[in-house]
Enzyme design. Structure first.
Site, PDB file in Angstrom:
ATOM      1  CD  GLU A   6      -2.907   0.962   0.001  1.00  0.00           C
ATOM      2  OE1 GLU A   6      -2.953  -0.047  -0.721  1.00  0.00           O
ATOM      3  OE2 GLU A   6      -3.560   1.996  -0.250  1.00  0.00           O
ATOM      4  CD  GLU A  11      -1.091   7.546  -2.008  1.00  0.00           C
ATOM      5  OE1 GLU A  11      -1.337   8.062  -0.913  1.00  0.00           O
ATOM      6  OE2 GLU A  11      -1.558   6.444  -2.353  1.00  0.00           O
ATOM      7  CG  ASP A  14      -4.732   2.821   4.953  1.00  0.00           C
ATOM      8  OD1 ASP A  14      -4.075   3.089   3.932  1.00  0.00           O
ATOM      9  OD2 ASP A  14      -4.594   3.422   6.037  1.00  0.00           O
TER      10      ASP A  14
END
Ligand code: ADP
Length: 495
Positions: free
Chosen positions: A282, A313, A471
């Site tokens: 992750e 990201e 997450d």
């Protein structure tokens, strides 16, 4: 497919995945856990703190704009800047002094589990996954308190030179200091006159003081590493996060290269004779480009099968891999940013030799999967839908306390803007001859090199909390895939 068809697929997917979660034999989760100390700060408290440090000093320090928090004045300066601009900020601190000062002068309202690995470990046992082996290199007594009380949650410990598994509350190191991040929330409308400036806080937001004491290391003792193979038989895969804690240089002369090597060694040890072991990383925002690139090209590439990340990201990753233009169009949020995201996902899959890249965004998830992945498109899609229902549950309730809570998330409607975005991507792919409209809905399996699985997500209008939802999405999808994976004991089969 219409939105109503997607709603049906959601119901089926959640019911199927729920029935399969028991198939997971176990999962290893490392590295980062911390305690999040939450404080909603009030005007009188801020005035009191200014009284302690003195307004003149605060003014000077605000102009200096500290990039790290070394003392209470740095803290107040960054808090004031964040409040003045109404912007979220995260600032590191490398000692525990500021924590002690805040405990003496402010005290938090509540505390909870923080850090990707900690959040994911608790989520998995809450969903009923068996044998979740969590590993935190800095497991303190305080940290252990925030792990769920579950007989399925384990942490490795060394006893008489042998690796044993215990609940984190029985495995902590009593000498270890806790890693505590402070999350200071402030409200719109608070007014201040200070340091020659008068302002009103324009927006609710927060300052995070991220604790990075110098004892933070992404590693494992030599003897634990040597015996890691003992747990290999009990797990189907691993979820790894927290590599952003790696520093370029350490006081003892070691460098990031040493820790990158240790990280790779742990992955290889977990795989052992099973190169098919599923390893998910992750990703998160990493300012330092040397570290960002090293994580991607040296840890993720070749050693990892699956990567999870959000849109910012994706841009950051593309940027250090030399795709600046594509990175720019991903964050530019133009009309066809979904197209750039798809192109970006394909680049990441290829450049990093992955089997799976899962991007979550507000409104849809994009997942590109290599043709040699053992699961088909329908199974991959079910995993994404399950993850989206989990995310909507968490956004609605603030946290998930039981797998039955997922009915709350299922009740949230599919986000229509996300559905529209999907159509944009479909048009683009059809125009480019990558796949036909029918094929698009079936995962573009006609496209060369990879399959594309894309789902519109369920978005909660007034979420109770959004921290850690990324997450939850990545871990939810990955665990659903592990549950579907054929169970072959590769090592035994090779004997
Ligand atoms: P974090 O690091 O806090 O988990 P990320 O940016 O990684 O944040 O992930 C946030 C994700 O959460 C978004 O990509 C989006 O998919 C999901 N999300 C955010 N807000 C909502 C909401 N209101 N309802 C459903 N999902 C949400």
């Amino acid at each position: 497919m219409e939105i109503s068809d997607w709603e049906k697929l959601y119901d089926e997917a959640v019911s199927t995945v729920r029935g399969q979660l028991g198939n997971v034999q176990g999962v290893f989760v490392a590295y980062n856990s911390n305690v999040d100390a939450m404080k909603h700060i009030r005007e009188e408290e801020i005035k009191k703190l200014i009284g302690i440090i003195g307004p003149a000093k605060l003014r000077e320090r605000m102009i200096e704009y500290p990039r790290e928090i070394k003392d209470p004045v740095d803290f107040m300066a960054r808090l004031f800047i964040a409040m003045r601009d109404g912007k979220a900020a995260e600032v590191p601190t490398y000692t525990t002094d500021i924590h002690e000062w805040l405990m003496d002068n402010l005290v938090f309202d509540s505390a909870r589990m923080g850090g990707q690995a900690g959040i994911i470990s608790n989520l998995l046992v809450t969903l009923g996954v068996k044998n979740v082996i969590t590993y935190v290199p800095w497991l303190s007594r305080e940290q252990a308190e925030y792990f769920a009380d579950s007989p399925d949650l384990w942490h490795p410990a060394m006893e008489d030179g042998k690796l044993v598994l215990k609940h984190p509350k029985e495995a902590f190191n009593p000498e270890q200091k806790p890693k505590i991040n402070w999350i200071i929330e402030f409200s719109r409308g608070m007014r201040f006159r200070c340091a020659g400036e008068e302002f009103e806080v324009p927006r609710d937001n927060r300052l995070i003081v991220s604790s990075r004491p110098n004892w933070i290391r992404i590693d494992m003792s030599e003897e634990m590493y040597e015996q890691l193979s003992e747990i290999r038989e009990d797990i189907d895969g691993a979820i790894l996060a927290g590599y952003q804690m790696i520093k370029e240089e350490y006081e003892d002369g070691s460098t990031y290269a040493d820790y990158v090597k240790k990280a790779v060694d742990v992955i290889e040890r977990l795989k052992g004779c099973n190169p098919q072991m599923r390893i998910h990383v992750e990703f998160t925002s990493i300012q330092n480009k040397v570290i960002r690139k090293a994580i991607l090209t040296e840890i993720v590439k070749k050693h990892v099968t699956s990567l999870g990340l959000d849109t910012v990201e994706v841009a950051n990753a593309l940027n250090v891999l030399g795709y600046e233009e594509l990175a720019y169009s991903v964050i530019n949020k133009g009309e066809d940013s979904i197209v750039s995201l798809y192109e970006g996902a394909v680049r990441l899959l290829k450049e990093l030799d992955l089997q799976r890249v899962h991007i979550h965004s507000l409104g849809y998830y994009i997942c590109v999967v290599s043709k040699d992945h053992p699961l088909d498109v329908k199974e991959q899609r079910e995993a994404l839908l399950f993850a989206s229902a989990l995310a909507a549950t968490q956004a609605t309730l603030g946290s998930i306390s039981n797998i039955d809570d997922i009915s709350t998330g299922l009740g949230v409607p599919v986000y229509d803007q996300g559905f529209e975005d999907l159509i944009e991507l479909e048009k683009y792919l059809v125009r480019r001859g990558v796949c036909s409209a029918e094929d698009f809905e079936d995962g573009c399996i006609g496209a060369p090199g990879h399959n594309l699985i894309i789902v519109p997500s369920k978005v909660v209008k007034d979420p109770v909390a959004t921290v850690g939802i990324g997450d939850t999405i990545s871990a939810g999808a990955f665990i659903a895939l592990l549950a579907k994976m054929p169970k072959v004991n590769v090592c035994k089969a090779m004997e």
